[in-house]
Write a protein that holds these residues in place. Structure first.
Motif, PDB file in Angstrom:
ATOM      1  N   LYS A 127      -0.261  -8.768  -9.056  1.00 36.62           N
ATOM      2  CA  LYS A 127       0.089 -10.007  -8.696  1.00 36.62           C
ATOM      3  C   LYS A 127       1.053  -9.916  -7.546  1.00 36.62           C
ATOM      4  N   SER A 128       0.836  -8.992  -6.755  1.00 35.99           N
ATOM      5  CA  SER A 128       1.730  -8.626  -5.281  1.00 35.99           C
ATOM      6  C   SER A 128       0.809  -9.713  -4.213  1.00 35.99           C
ATOM      7  N   HIS A 129      -0.227  -9.922  -4.283  1.00 40.29           N
ATOM      8  CA  HIS A 129      -1.354 -10.512  -3.181  1.00 40.29           C
ATOM      9  C   HIS A 129      -0.887  -9.742  -1.766  1.00 40.29           C
ATOM     10  N   TYR A 130      -0.873  -8.392  -1.981  1.00 42.51           N
ATOM     11  CA  TYR A 130      -0.681  -7.552  -0.523  1.00 42.51           C
ATOM     12  C   TYR A 130      -2.228  -7.376   0.096  1.00 42.51           C
ATOM     13  N   GLY A 131      -3.204  -7.828  -0.635  1.00 39.38           N
ATOM     14  CA  GLY A 131      -4.613  -7.352   0.049  1.00 39.38           C
ATOM     15  C   GLY A 131      -4.839  -7.678   1.383  1.00 39.38           C
ATOM     16  N   TYR A 151      -9.193  -6.021  -8.350  1.00 40.50           N
ATOM     17  CA  TYR A 151      -7.943  -5.996  -7.698  1.00 40.50           C
ATOM     18  C   TYR A 151      -7.957  -6.200  -6.424  1.00 40.50           C
ATOM     19  N   GLU A 152      -8.866  -6.782  -5.694  1.00 37.92           N
ATOM     20  CA  GLU A 152      -8.855  -6.730  -4.193  1.00 37.92           C
ATOM     21  C   GLU A 152      -7.633  -7.690  -3.631  1.00 37.92           C
ATOM     22  N   ALA A 153      -7.444  -8.761  -4.517  1.00 36.23           N
ATOM     23  CA  ALA A 153      -6.111  -9.585  -3.964  1.00 36.23           C
ATOM     24  C   ALA A 153      -4.874  -8.736  -3.733  1.00 36.23           C
ATOM     25  N   ASP A 154      -4.817  -7.961  -4.670  1.00 40.47           N
ATOM     26  CA  ASP A 154      -3.398  -7.058  -4.514  1.00 40.47           C
ATOM     27  C   ASP A 154      -3.598  -5.866  -3.822  1.00 40.47           C
ATOM     28  N   VAL A 155      -4.693  -5.095  -3.702  1.00 44.77           N
ATOM     29  CA  VAL A 155      -4.650  -3.981  -3.142  1.00 44.77           C
ATOM     30  C   VAL A 155      -5.685  -3.856  -1.918  1.00 44.77           C
ATOM     31  N   LYS A 305      11.557   3.579   9.963  1.00 44.07           N
ATOM     32  CA  LYS A 305      10.442   4.455  10.268  1.00 44.07           C
ATOM     33  C   LYS A 305       9.014   4.173   9.557  1.00 44.07           C
ATOM     34  N   LEU A 306       9.302   3.194   8.596  1.00 50.82           N
ATOM     35  CA  LEU A 306       7.790   2.577   7.923  1.00 50.82           C
ATOM     36  C   LEU A 306       8.480   1.096   7.404  1.00 50.82           C
ATOM     37  N   ASN A 307       7.165   0.536   7.027  1.00 45.63           N
ATOM     38  CA  ASN A 307       7.755  -0.731   6.057  1.00 45.63           C
ATOM     39  C   ASN A 307       7.262  -0.447   4.794  1.00 45.63           C
ATOM     40  N   PHE A 308       8.360  -0.685   4.030  1.00 40.81           N
ATOM     41  CA  PHE A 308       8.023  -0.458   2.577  1.00 40.81           C
ATOM     42  C   PHE A 308       8.092  -1.774   1.716  1.00 40.81           C
ATOM     43  N   TYR A 309       6.843  -2.002   1.197  1.00 39.49           N
ATOM     44  CA  TYR A 309       6.405  -3.388   0.400  1.00 39.49           C
ATOM     45  C   TYR A 309       6.608  -2.924  -1.065  1.00 39.49           C
ATOM     46  N   THR A 310       7.566  -3.377  -1.869  1.00 41.90           N
ATOM     47  CA  THR A 310       7.755  -3.137  -3.137  1.00 41.90           C
ATOM     48  C   THR A 310       7.227  -3.958  -4.173  1.00 41.90           C
ATOM     49  N   GLY A 311       6.640  -4.988  -3.848  1.00 43.66           N
ATOM     50  CA  GLY A 311       6.045  -5.800  -4.720  1.00 43.66           C
ATOM     51  C   GLY A 311       6.894  -7.055  -5.193  1.00 43.66           C
TER      52      GLY A 311
END
Length: 312
Positions: A127-131, A151-155, A305-311
């Protein structure tokens, strides 16, 4: 639902602004003075980062590259590899008669900004919607058997590289690079067989006999790189790095901007996969130093040094 939509729109707006700013920066700064066209380039000097990062380490094996016997002796006990150094070299040479003799890597350039998304398998992707954000990147690295369908919407939907070892292997399409993470000598035999006539490793080794993958897009992680990740990034914690952490540090060597998704425990503190129900509620990370890896990812994010998306 409205919150999710607002969050997704916000992420896409931020990404668009970053891309526009990156383009502005690449236009306004002399290109011959910068290693890439991004707003910020990983290879630029930074004392904290350079303490860990070694650009001279070859991430991939090639037909013309030979690891030292010292590296072999470190690598051999990881999962009980059979045979001596000469046996190892023969198996590697045999594999490179079938796969490309050198890896296909997009080199850095002052007029290019290489963006990477590294997609782990944590349950925090649900349910992260990071897709859409994941699919926006140039290089999309997935790990082991991480699933996409349903899981396309999330991944996301795209994959350019998938880092796997034999026990975690899945079929790939004709455009995805198979990045082998070898933990034992027989892994080279397995890949040679699995991509041709089939591999028979006996009844006690639960791997697939054959897999679908483009042999012309095969890449093999270098045991020297694996040791470097263990020594320099994890300070020798745990027995060896996880496949997921190897993929993340690989991205730092392949790209100028790196975004990381799907790492760490889920919201309940369990090390679960987003596509399956966790049966063992006490599941930990085994030989991998999961907590150390997670803290390093957080530190890389804090150091920008990176962007961390934790959900969510």
């Amino acid at each position: 639902m409205k919150f999710k939509m607002r969050a997704l729109i916000f992420l896409l707006c931020v990404t668009t602004i970053c891309v526009s700013w990156r383009g502005y920066m690449s236009f306004s700064l002399p290109q011959n003075k910068r290693p890439c066209a991004c707003e910020r380039c990983l290879s630029e000097d930074d004392p904290w980062f350079m303490k860990h990062f070694n650009k001279s380490v070859e991430p991939f094996l090639s037909a013309n590259y030979n690891i030292s016997e010292d590296i072999f002796n470190w690598w051999k006990p990881l999962q009980g590899a059979k045979g001596n150094f000469s046996t190892f070299r023969r198996k590697v040479e045999r594999l490179f008669l079938m796969v490309p003799p050198s890896p296909e890597v997009l080199e850095s350039s002052p007029d290019r900004c290489r963006t990477c998304a590294v997609v782990g398998n944590s349950g925090n992707l649900r349910k992260s919607h990071y897709g859409p954000l994941i699919d926006f990147h140039d290089v999309i690295i997935r790990v082991n058997a991480g699933q996409i369908k349903g899981y396309e919407a999330d991944v996301g939907t795209r994959t350019t590289h998938r880092v796997m070892y034999p026990e975690s292997s899945v079929d790939l399409d004709n455009t995805t690079h198979f990045v082998l993470a070898p933990f034992k000598t027989v892994d080279f035999d397995w890949l040679t067989g699995a991509l041709t006539t089939g591999f028979n490793g006996g009844p006690h080794w639960g791997v697939r006999s054959k897999i679908k993958a483009n042999k012309h897009l095969v890449m093999v992680l270098n045991p020297s790189f694996m040791r470097y990740v263990h020594d320099m990034w994890l300070e020798k914690k745990g027995d060896y790095p996880s496949t997921g952490f190897l993929a993340l540090i690989l991205a730092l060597h392949m790209c100028d901007e790196v975004s990381v998704f799907g790492y760490g425990a889920d919201s309940d503190g369990n090390w679960s996969h987003y596509w399956e129900e966790l049966m063992n509620k006490k599941l930990k990370t085994g030989a991998h130093p999961g907590d150390t890896e997670y803290r390093m990812i957080q530190e890389l994010d804090e150091q920008q040094k990176l962007n961390f998306y934790t959900g969510f």
